[in-house]
Design an enzyme around this catalytic site. Structure first.
Site, mmCIF file in Angstrom:
data_model
loop_
_atom_site.group_PDB
_atom_site.id
_atom_site.type_symbol
_atom_site.label_atom_id
_atom_site.label_comp_id
_atom_site.label_asym_id
_atom_site.label_seq_id
_atom_site.Cartn_x
_atom_site.Cartn_y
_atom_site.Cartn_z
ATOM 1 N N ARG A 60 0.831 -1.213 0.000
ATOM 2 C CA ARG A 60 0.000 0.000 0.000
ATOM 3 C C ARG A 60 0.859 1.254 0.000
ATOM 4 O O ARG A 60 0.421 2.323 -0.424
ATOM 5 C CB ARG A 60 -0.933 0.009 1.209
ATOM 6 C CG ARG A 60 -1.662 -1.303 1.490
ATOM 7 C CD ARG A 60 -2.359 -1.889 0.289
ATOM 8 N NE ARG A 60 -3.151 -3.055 0.650
ATOM 9 C CZ ARG A 60 -3.667 -3.913 -0.199
ATOM 10 N NH1 ARG A 60 -3.472 -3.747 -1.500
ATOM 11 N NH2 ARG A 60 -4.384 -4.939 0.216
ATOM 12 N N HIS A 84 -3.659 -16.909 5.415
ATOM 13 C CA HIS A 84 -5.090 -16.842 5.704
ATOM 14 C C HIS A 84 -5.480 -18.200 6.266
ATOM 15 O O HIS A 84 -5.485 -19.181 5.528
ATOM 16 C CB HIS A 84 -5.881 -16.539 4.442
ATOM 17 C CG HIS A 84 -5.446 -15.282 3.735
ATOM 18 N ND1 HIS A 84 -4.356 -15.245 2.881
ATOM 19 C CD2 HIS A 84 -5.951 -14.024 3.757
ATOM 20 C CE1 HIS A 84 -4.227 -14.010 2.400
ATOM 21 N NE2 HIS A 84 -5.188 -13.242 2.922
ATOM 22 N N HIS A 94 -11.576 -12.543 -3.901
ATOM 23 C CA HIS A 94 -12.096 -11.183 -4.036
ATOM 24 C C HIS A 94 -13.290 -11.149 -4.989
ATOM 25 O O HIS A 94 -14.105 -10.231 -4.933
ATOM 26 C CB HIS A 94 -11.011 -10.243 -4.559
ATOM 27 C CG HIS A 94 -9.865 -10.038 -3.613
ATOM 28 N ND1 HIS A 94 -8.794 -10.896 -3.561
ATOM 29 C CD2 HIS A 94 -9.649 -9.085 -2.670
ATOM 30 C CE1 HIS A 94 -7.946 -10.474 -2.638
ATOM 31 N NE2 HIS A 94 -8.437 -9.385 -2.085
ATOM 32 N N ASP A 153 -11.243 -12.154 7.115
ATOM 33 C CA ASP A 153 -10.735 -11.433 5.956
ATOM 34 C C ASP A 153 -11.798 -10.386 5.594
ATOM 35 O O ASP A 153 -12.887 -10.340 6.183
ATOM 36 C CB ASP A 153 -10.463 -12.396 4.800
ATOM 37 C CG ASP A 153 -9.468 -11.842 3.778
ATOM 38 O OD1 ASP A 153 -9.132 -10.644 3.846
ATOM 39 O OD2 ASP A 153 -9.030 -12.608 2.894
#
Length: 341
Positions: free
Chosen positions: A77, A176, A188, A258
């Site tokens: 990020r 995860h 996603h 998540d």
């Protein structure tokens, strides 16, 4: 955790690089445990410091955790030119296959630099390490985010990340759980379904998480494992969380879902959050900063349970007090270790 009533069992994102008046008012009333930042929130060091301070001020808690996914490679990020370019985890995994000591030192240095960079911004939680394994034919949603396909190696390198982050005062989040590597679709966008039997899962996917079962924070996988629960992904499965994550794997840290806004999950955001928390997640994670979705979750989000508060406090007690270090010197050594030849 600061004194007063327990915060709500949720972590939110926000829309942009500054906090709007509406967001500030919402966060003050919703009182989430903390926040998560994405690239849309990160323009410059001073701007990020200001946003982090504004988020904590909105809930009136200086210890409200602020998370980020700064893994390296494509999941970063904080990006150049404002921030350092960081290699993906797979780089260190490949290096370890022919020079384990060199890889361990390089990964430790890289992680230390990451933690220093985050601390400089006021960010105190990094959603690393990825303990998912690489498998042929799987979706590239994990891919080079993984250290590789050897469970023992992934566990060993993941431990370096966890230990280094903690020593430098940043909370790591293993993810995860119980393993996303076999997924053939991107969670996603779709719900992955894994049909592998429990013996094989236990001997492979679960192993890195068992090796780091004492990690302070963890994140679930939006994946259905038909050998465990034919209907529900791990995030919303009481059976997977109680029998596998808490039971067989033995993870007792703070368990985050998540991102609830991912399309692997069905139903409204309030239903998704309720199912995750009822299944055994300590914290519901919502990342996209969309006001209507956050408001839906806020309507049902309970305060953190006593167990969740205890897990949060226990994790905080493990954070170290890092000593000052010369970043340029650390980077030069890292460059040498990462160089070819």
């Amino acid at each position: 955790m600061s004194g007063g009533a327990a915060p709500r069992a949720v972590i939110y994102g926000c829309a942009g690089p500054t906090l709007s008046a509406a967001e500030e008012a919402f966060f003050r009333d919703a009182d989430p445990l903390g926040f998560i930042l994405f690239a849309r929130n990160c323009e410059s060091p001073d701007q990020v410091r200001g946003l982090v301070a504004a988020l904590r001020a909105a809930v009136g808690r200086a210890d409200a955790p602020v998370l980020i996914d700064q893994e390296g490679g494509r999941v970063a990020r904080l990006k150049p030119p404002q921030w350092r370019a960081v290699p993906p985890p797979s780089f260190f995994g490949r290096l370890a296959t022919h020079d384990r000591d060199r890889a361990a030192e390089a990964l430790g240095l890289n992680t230390r630099l990451l933690a220093m960079e985050l601390c400089d911004l006021g960010i105190d939680v990094d959603c690393v390490p990825v303990l998912d394994l690489q498998f042929p034919g799987a979706s590239d949603v994990i891919g080079d985010r993984s250290f590789g396909g050897d469970p023992a190696l992934v566990g060993d390198l993941g431990r370096i990340v966890c230990d280094t982050m903690l020593a430098e005062g940043v909370m790591p989040v293993v993810k995860h759980i119980p393993g996303h590597g076999r997924a053939r679709v991107d969670s996603h966008k779709d719900l992955p379904v894994v049909g592998t039997g429990l013996p094989e899962l236990s001997a492979t996917d679960f192993q890195p998480f068992e090796a780091l079962a004492q990690a302070p924070w963890g994140m679930t996988a939006h994946v259905v494992y038909t050998a465990l629960d034919r209907e529900r992904p791990a995030t919303t499965s009481p059976k997977v969380i109680s029998e596998v994550i808490r039971g067989q794997i033995g993870f007792q840290g703070l368990l985050l879902s998540d991102d609830l806004s991912m399309e692997a999950l069905e139903g409204g955001l309030d239903a998704r959050a309720s199912k995750a928390l009822e299944a055994g997640c300590d914290i519901a994670l919502h990342c996209n900063g969309k006001p209507d979705e956050m408001e839906a979750i806020a309507r049902i989000a309970p305060v953190m349970t006593t167990a969740a508060q205890d897990r949060f406090a226990a994790g905080r007690q493990r954070l170290g007090r890092p000593e000052a270090a010369d970043r340029e010197l650390l980077q030069r050594r890292l460059d040498v270790l990462m160089s070819v030849g």
